[in-house]
Design a protein around this motif. Structure first.
Motif, PDB file in Angstrom:
ATOM      1  N   TYR A   7       0.833  -1.213   0.000  1.00  0.00           N
ATOM      2  CA  TYR A   7       0.000   0.000   0.000  1.00  0.00           C
ATOM      3  C   TYR A   7       0.864   1.258   0.000  1.00  0.00           C
ATOM      4  CZ  TYR A   7      -3.874   3.056   1.429  1.00  0.00           C
ATOM      5  OH  TYR A   7      -4.821   4.054   1.499  1.00  0.00           O
ATOM      6  N   GLU A  73      -4.384   7.041   6.665  1.00  0.00           N
ATOM      7  CA  GLU A  73      -5.440   6.059   6.427  1.00  0.00           C
ATOM      8  C   GLU A  73      -5.131   4.738   7.126  1.00  0.00           C
ATOM      9  OE1 GLU A  73      -5.768   5.791   2.194  1.00  0.00           O
ATOM     10  OE2 GLU A  73      -6.593   7.807   2.020  1.00  0.00           O
ATOM     11  N   LEU A  74      -3.884   4.321   7.092  1.00  0.00           N
ATOM     12  CA  LEU A  74      -3.503   3.074   7.749  1.00  0.00           C
ATOM     13  C   LEU A  74      -3.729   3.143   9.257  1.00  0.00           C
ATOM     14  CD1 LEU A  74      -0.252   2.199   5.787  1.00  0.00           C
ATOM     15  CD2 LEU A  74      -2.401   0.904   5.780  1.00  0.00           C
ATOM     16  N   ARG A  75      -3.591   4.311   9.800  1.00  0.00           N
ATOM     17  CA  ARG A  75      -3.774   4.516  11.244  1.00  0.00           C
ATOM     18  C   ARG A  75      -5.230   4.787  11.601  1.00  0.00           C
ATOM     19  NH1 ARG A  75      -4.029   3.914  15.924  1.00  0.00           N
ATOM     20  NH2 ARG A  75      -2.939   5.069  17.498  1.00  0.00           N
ATOM     21  N   GLY A  76      -6.074   4.972  10.584  1.00  0.00           N
ATOM     22  CA  GLY A  76      -7.476   5.274  10.830  1.00  0.00           C
ATOM     23  C   GLY A  76      -7.735   6.734  11.085  1.00  0.00           C
ATOM     24  N   VAL A  77      -6.816   7.565  10.635  1.00  0.00           N
ATOM     25  CA  VAL A  77      -6.930   9.005  10.822  1.00  0.00           C
ATOM     26  C   VAL A  77      -7.353   9.632   9.507  1.00  0.00           C
ATOM     27  CG1 VAL A  77      -5.629  11.114  11.351  1.00  0.00           C
ATOM     28  CG2 VAL A  77      -5.132   9.007  12.589  1.00  0.00           C
ATOM     29  N   GLY A  78      -8.248  10.580   9.570  1.00  0.00           N
ATOM     30  CA  GLY A  78      -8.650  11.295   8.369  1.00  0.00           C
ATOM     31  C   GLY A  78      -7.892  12.602   8.241  1.00  0.00           C
TER      32      GLY A  78
END
Length: 152
Positions: A7, A73-78
């Motif tokens: 990714y 994105e991988l961390r779930g942060v926008g």
């Protein structure tokens, strides 16, 4: 290669292609071959990733922060990408920041007052509040940068 590695390599390739291979070489001081290895999905390059300073240099020139966005994105942060790059022009100093801060806070409170009038904050109202909160955060970042400049 791990899914995460694959990714990140795809986004690294998108970053290099966004800037252009020749300009990317100049900005990073790396050769075409080296840059290619950073996003190659071949097994022998699976553990090679672009250094952070090279990513930063390329993202400054790119139309979008591809790798930073992928990491978020991988961390779930926008992330909210604002192409204006307001942090690069920090004229006015702390006094201007305090004024901007009070204005932005007033706008946030006005938006909140309007949103809560019926006792329910709808999705659209929440999005507007989020936008105002993000703008307030941007003013605080600028203020922090000014204060850091003054103390160094």
């Amino acid at each position: 290669m791990s899914t995460i590695g694959s990714y990140l390599k795809k986004h690294t390739e998108a970053l290099v292609k966004d800037v252009g291979i020749e300009p990317a070489c100049q900005l990073t001081g790396k050769s075409k071959a080296t840059l290619g290895r950073y996003y190659s999905d071949h097994d022998e390059h699976a553990d090679r990733f672009m250094p952070v300073d090279a990513v930063a240099a390329l993202e400054e020139a790119a139309s979008y922060p591809h790798v930073t966005g992928a990491l978020a994105e991988l961390r779930g942060v926008g992330l909210e990408f604002n192409g204006s790059r307001r942090n690069t022009d920090r004229s006015g100093g702390v006094n201007s920041d305090v004024i901007a801060l009070s204005q932005r806070f007033a706008m946030l409170m006005a938006e909140y007052q309007q949103s809560i009038e019926d006792g329910v904050i709808t999705v659209n109202e929440a999005k507007r509040l989020l936008r105002e909160t993000t703008q307030l955060q941007q003013v605080l970042i600028n203020m922090k940068l000014h204060l850091e400049e003054e103390t160094s």
